[in-house]
Scaffold this motif. Structure first.
Motif, mmCIF file in Angstrom:
data_model
loop_
_atom_site.group_PDB
_atom_site.id
_atom_site.type_symbol
_atom_site.label_atom_id
_atom_site.label_comp_id
_atom_site.label_asym_id
_atom_site.label_seq_id
_atom_site.Cartn_x
_atom_site.Cartn_y
_atom_site.Cartn_z
ATOM 1 N N SER A 1 5.493 41.640 -3.691
ATOM 2 C CA SER A 1 4.226 41.032 -4.074
ATOM 3 C C SER A 1 3.587 40.384 -2.849
ATOM 4 C CB SER A 1 4.455 39.980 -5.165
ATOM 5 O OG SER A 1 3.268 39.250 -5.405
ATOM 6 N N ARG B 1 9.343 53.636 -10.345
ATOM 7 C CA ARG B 1 8.201 54.460 -9.940
ATOM 8 C C ARG B 1 8.659 55.802 -9.372
ATOM 9 N NH1 ARG B 1 6.445 49.543 -7.645
ATOM 10 N NH2 ARG B 1 7.066 50.261 -5.563
ATOM 11 N N ALA C 1 3.465 41.628 -11.801
ATOM 12 C CA ALA C 1 2.013 41.822 -11.700
ATOM 13 C C ALA C 1 1.581 41.909 -10.249
ATOM 14 C CB ALA C 1 1.290 40.680 -12.409
ATOM 15 N N GLY C 2 2.202 41.117 -9.366
ATOM 16 C CA GLY C 2 1.841 41.165 -7.954
ATOM 17 C C GLY C 2 2.209 42.480 -7.294
ATOM 18 N N ILE C 3 3.260 43.139 -7.803
ATOM 19 C CA ILE C 3 3.685 44.424 -7.234
ATOM 20 C C ILE C 3 2.952 45.583 -7.886
ATOM 21 C CG2 ILE C 3 5.652 45.994 -6.973
ATOM 22 C CD1 ILE C 3 7.449 43.513 -6.810
ATOM 23 N N GLU C 4 2.869 45.573 -9.218
ATOM 24 C CA GLU C 4 2.302 46.702 -9.954
ATOM 25 C C GLU C 4 0.778 46.651 -10.056
ATOM 26 O OE1 GLU C 4 4.111 49.336 -11.435
ATOM 27 O OE2 GLU C 4 5.723 48.513 -10.186
ATOM 28 N N GLY C 5 0.201 45.465 -9.809
ATOM 29 C CA GLY C 5 -1.255 45.352 -9.879
ATOM 30 C C GLY C 5 -1.778 45.055 -11.251
ATOM 31 N N GLN C 6 -0.895 44.886 -12.234
ATOM 32 C CA GLN C 6 -1.332 44.550 -13.583
ATOM 33 C C GLN C 6 -0.185 43.865 -14.327
ATOM 34 O OE1 GLN C 6 -2.331 48.230 -15.502
ATOM 35 N NE2 GLN C 6 -0.284 49.096 -15.267
ATOM 36 N N ARG C 7 -0.543 43.132 -15.385
ATOM 37 C CA ARG C 7 0.466 42.413 -16.146
ATOM 38 C C ARG C 7 1.421 43.417 -16.793
ATOM 39 N NH1 ARG C 7 0.957 37.271 -17.983
ATOM 40 N NH2 ARG C 7 2.169 36.945 -19.901
ATOM 41 N N ARG D 1 1.346 38.161 -3.010
ATOM 42 C CA ARG D 1 1.126 36.758 -3.355
ATOM 43 C C ARG D 1 2.462 36.109 -3.657
ATOM 44 N NH1 ARG D 1 0.105 34.053 -8.163
ATOM 45 N NH2 ARG D 1 0.221 36.018 -9.316
ATOM 46 N N GLN E 1 4.780 37.212 -13.107
ATOM 47 C CA GLN E 1 3.884 37.133 -11.956
ATOM 48 C C GLN E 1 4.347 38.060 -10.825
ATOM 49 O OE1 GLN E 1 3.034 33.019 -10.711
ATOM 50 N NE2 GLN E 1 3.697 32.354 -12.748
ATOM 51 N N THR F 1 1.680 51.418 -4.525
ATOM 52 C CA THR F 1 1.874 49.979 -4.613
ATOM 53 C C THR F 1 2.908 49.568 -3.588
ATOM 54 O OG1 THR F 1 3.548 50.304 -6.320
ATOM 55 C CG2 THR F 1 1.311 49.872 -7.068
#
Length: 585
Positions: free
Chosen positions: A7, A267, A233-239, A9, A230, A3
């Protein structure tokens, strides 16, 4: 890395984006707008600017976006962000358009951009006093922006004012206070956590706030809970889970930069208790990196500005000359160098880029991802290692007086730093930045620039510094330097110098409203002025006459002024300025 560090986004700051959008809309309609955006380090001011610039580029009538960013490594260089940013903009224009945009500001801008801008038509050069050059340059820059905006609306962002030189900050104050119709939006940013007691930016921010029509102000605070969700989620790819959200919020205080580092450390350091400060997190992540990566980062961290790979390679080579042995290697497998870097250094840079310690700009230069991360990397070194790195930078960047001064000071190379500050003072003089020149001279003086064993030389140095202080608008400091200089001259041997010195003291005292002191100094100067120094005597008598007039002693003032006029006329052409001054009185 599976990852990213950030983010992809953009997250949150909707209210701030709306305020910027309203300012841009007004600017597009010809109503110039000014914004002051602040926030603590890592709060996302730069990301907010990035997003704004991307959005204005997608408008039906896109803005021309200029970003002039200050760097800690350039904080001693007068107008450093302006020269880089304005030079790139003017250099992108066709010659005819450049001439139109520069317009009547050519003489002033040639002080900063002599390779791009030449003074106008041949003939006598325009002469502007040292005390007026900063205002002259500021008006020229404003004129460029206004004329450029006639063809296309302009967005100018002056980033990280807390890292800027004095001349650039003064220009920012001017741009933030001036309100004239133009298709121009000016944004200045700074770090609120850098506004400690004694920071020169405090006075600048106060001057901006004191304007008749002060700019709008935005201050970024912590992310909201939803914004942090948000971001994760943008960094990890999930909520994120509730546990991850709680961990990130507690460790980061909802500061975006710190949140990114917390997630990266989580991580990479599974099962390890995470630190609560940015320095702890960066140090823990840095310990996992290869020796090549740590070496590259520790060479780059003290520079505090973007550098090319060839510069990094030169620094590494100089550093190894003072090392006890070759740099450690984490892998014995063959590697291949490229892009001006040897194989090991290239490997370290690639790893640092992959793990988010470094960023690479569009022009290929490298920079530590954030100034706070750079500070954390440098703080992880022992003092002796920091000193050796700065010594290597002093040698590798010897041609740059600004870099030489910074790194020589950190390496405790006092003689080298002193001479570098003298060079910076000369650079500031050439650019008309008297406040920066004064700062450089004072640093040189602090390091022993004036030879105190040579009485006359020390006195002349103090006299010059007094002139610079006066031109920089610091009259009380000018008076102090004049008083100090007076102790270096002897009345019998240096009568003319002392007469001129007391005349200048009188003028400074008058500018401060101390008319009794001014009168005393001018009388003292008149009593010392040698009769054979006709021009000097005429100037001193003219000053005395003006002070008498301002105090209401009109009869004596007229008598002294008439004496000044006759003395000036006897000096011929050299006395015309003094004659004019006395005639006005």
């Amino acid at each position: 890395m599976p990852t990213g560090i950030s983010s992809a986004r953009y997250v949150g700051r909707d209210q701030e984006l709306s305020r910027i959008a309203l300012a841009l809309e007004a600017a597009a309609d010809g109503q110039s707008r000014r914004l002051l955006i602040a926030g603590p380090g890592g709060s996302g001011v730069s990301r907010l600017i990035n997003e704004s610039v991307q959005r204005v580029g997608r408008l039906s009538e896109p803005f021309a976006a200029l970003r002039w960013r200050a760097h800690a490594g350039r904080s001693l260089e007068p107008y450093a962000p302006v020269i880089t940013g304005l030079g790139a903009f003017l250099g992108s224009l066709e010659p005819d358009e450049r001439s139109r945009v520069v317009g009547p500001g050519a003489h002033a801008l040639s002080l900063l951009l002599s390779d791009l801008v030449q003074p106008g038509s041949p003939g006598p050069s325009l002469r502007v006093g040292a005390d007026r050059r900063a205002a002259w340059v500021a008006e020229a820059v404003m004129g460029v922006l206004e004329r450029a905006a006639e063809r296309r609306p302009m967005l100018l962002v002056l980033e990280d004012l807390h890292l800027a030189d004095t001349a650039t900050r003064a220009l920012a104050v001017f741009l933030a206070r001036v309100t004239r119709p133009a298709r121009l939006c000016f944004i200045a940013t700074y770090g609120t956590d850098r506004l400690i007691a004694g920071s020169p930016l405090l006075a600048d921010v106060a001057a901006i706030a004191d304007a008749a029509d002060p700019p709008d102000r935005l201050e970024l605070g912590p992310l909201t809970r939803d914004e942090l969700v948000q971001l994760i989620a943008g960094i990890e790819g999930q909520r994120p889970t509730a546990a991850l959200l709680l961990l990130t919020a507690e460790r980061s205080g909802r500061n975006p930069l710190l949140a990114e580092e917390v997630l990266a450390a989580r991580r990479e350091l599974a099962g390890v208790s995470l630190g609560t400060s940015l320095r702890e997190l960066v140090a823990a992540r840095l310990a996992l990196r290869s020796s090549e990566c740590r070496r590259a980062l520790r060479l780059l961290a003290p520079i505090r500005e973007p550098v090319g790979r060839e510069v990094l390679q030169a620094i590494a080579q100089v550093r190894e000359l003072t090392a006890d042995g070759p740099p450690p290697r984490s892998d014995t497998r063959p590697r291949q160098g490229a892009d001006g870097l040897d194989a090991d250094l290239r490997s370290g840079v690639d790893e640092a880029l992959a793990h988010g310690f470094l960023v690479e700009h569009g022009d290929g230069t490298l920079e530590i991802r954030h100034e706070l991360i750079g500070e954390a990397i440098e703080a992880d070194l022992l003092p002796i290692q920091q000193r050796r790195n700065h010594a290597a930078l002093t040698v590798a960047l010897d041609a740059d007086p600004v870099a030489r001064a910074r790194h020589a000071l950190a390496a405790h190379q006092i003689d080298v730093a002193r001479e570098a500050f003298i060079d910076i003072a000369e650079l500031a003089e050439a650019r008309g930045a008297e406040a920066d020149r004064l700062a450089a001279l004072e640093r040189a003086m602090e390091l022993g620039a004036a030879d105190l064993d040579d009485r006359a030389a020390a006195g002349r140095f103090l006299l010059m510094t007094a002139d610079v202080a006066s031109a920089a608008g610091q009259q009380e400091r000018a008076a102090a330097y004049l008083e100090a200089a007076a102790t270096h001259f002897r009345e019998r041997e240096d009568t003319a110098i002392l007469a001129a010195l007391h005349d200048r003291l009188g003028k400074v005292a008058r500018s401060l409203g101390h008319h009794d002191r001014a009168l005393s100094e001018h009388r003292r100067a008149a009593s010392l002025a040698p009769k054979q120094e006709v021009t000097l005597r005429a100037q001193i008598l003219g000053s005395l006459a003006q002070t008498l007039m301002l105090r209401g002693s009109f009869g004596e003032a007229e008598t002294v002024a008439e004496s000044a006029i006759s003395t000036a006329r006897s000096a011929g052409p050299d006395g015309r300025a003094a004659e004019g001054h006395a005639t006005c009185t």
